[in-house]
Enzyme design. Structure first.
Site, PDB file in Angstrom:
ATOM      1  NE  ARG A 197       0.838  -0.810  -7.499  1.00 12.51           N
ATOM      2  CZ  ARG A 197       0.436  -0.938  -8.346  1.00 12.51           C
ATOM      3  NH1 ARG A 197      -0.093   0.037  -9.113  1.00 12.51           N
ATOM      4  NH2 ARG A 197       0.654  -2.045  -8.968  1.00 12.51           N
ATOM      5  CG  ASP A 226       6.583  -4.699 -11.407  1.00  8.86           C
ATOM      6  OD1 ASP A 226       7.791  -4.148 -11.543  1.00  8.86           O
ATOM      7  OD2 ASP A 226       5.645  -4.205 -10.423  1.00  8.86           O
TER       8      ASP A 226
END
Length: 209
Positions: free
Chosen positions: A104, A200
Site C-alpha cells: 500500500r 498492522d
C-alpha cells in the site's frame, strides 16, 4: 450485508480478541493467526461439492463422499496473507498456492503490485484470496482484478477484520465475490487503518514497523 459471512464461532471470536490486545507477542499473534486461518478455512469450504466413490473399509465395501473437481487455490496477498496459509494447509493439504505481492502506497493508499505467481490452470479452480485486513480494500480489489485477468471466475475472499468502507468498496467493484470475516469493525481512521482493529497485521506478525 449481502455476500458477507461473519464467522461468529466462539473460538474464532476468542482468538480474535487475544490478537487485538496490544501486549500480545509476535509469536503469540502469529500462532493465533495460524489457528484462526484453519477455522476460517473450515467455514469458507463448508459448501464444497462432493461426489461418491466406491471404497473398501476394513469391514465392507461402501460408497462414500470425496471432494469433487480440481483442488483449491489459496491466494495470499503478501505479506500478511501468508499468516493464514499454514493453518489452512493443515485442513486442505493438497491445495495449490498463488502468491500476490502488493504493498500500500503510504501517500495514496493505492495498491502497487510487485509479484504475481499462480498455478498455470488457476482459472479452472476455486480461488480463495487471503488478506487479514479489509481496510480500504484497494489490495483486495487489485488482487481479484489480477486473478480475473488470468481467467478466474470462482473466487472467494477471507479476511480477519473488515471495515464497512472496505466491504462497500470491494463489493462496488466485485459484487459477486463473497467475503468471509471474523468481524466488521466500526470504521477507518484518516490513515486507512481499521478502528478499533488490531494495528498492522503484517508488522505484528513479523515484528516489524
Amino acid at each position: 450485508m449481502r455476500q458477507v459471512h461473519v464467522v461468529d464461532h466462539p473460538l474464532v471470536q476468542h482468538k480474535l480478541t487475544l490478537m487485538r490486545e496490544t501486549e500480545r507477542s509476535t509469536q503469540g499473534f502469529r500462532r493465533l493467526l495460524n489457528e484462526i486461518g484453519m477455522l476460517l478455512a473450515y467455514e469458507v469450504t463448508r459448501d464444497l461439492p462432493l461426489e461418491e466413490h466406491e471404497i473398501q473399509t476394513p469391514v465392507a465395501p461402501m460408497r462414500a463422499p470425496k471432494l469433487a473437481g480440481k483442488k483449491l487455490v489459496f491466494a495470499p496477498i503478501l505479506r500478511a496473507g501468508m499468516g493464514f496459509v499454514d493453518g489452512m494447509l493443515e485442513l486442505v493439504p493438497s491445495a495449490r498456492i498463488a502468491h500476490i505481492g502488493l504493498y500500500r502506497d503510504p501517500k495514496t493508499l493505492q495498491a502497487v503490485e510487485y509479484y504475481f505467481k499462480a498455478p498455470p490452470d488457476v482459472a479452472e479452480r476455486l480461488v480463495i484470496v487471503l488478506d487479514p485486513m479489509l481496510a480500504t480494500a484497494n489490495s483486495a480489489v487489485a488482487a481479484v482484478d489480477r486473478l480475473k485477468e488470468r481467467g478466474c471466475r470462482e473466487l472467494r475472499l477471507v479476511c480477519l477484520l473488515a471495515a464497512p468502507e472496505g466491504v462497500e468498496r470491494f463489493h462496488g467493484v466485485h459484487p459477486e465475490v463473497p467475503i468471509w470475516t471474523a468481524a466488521i469493525d466500526e470504521r477507518l481512521d484518516s490513515h486507512g487503518y481499521i478502528v478499533p482493529g488490531l494495528g498492522d497485521a503484517g508488522d505484528r506478525m513479523f515484528g516489524t514497523r
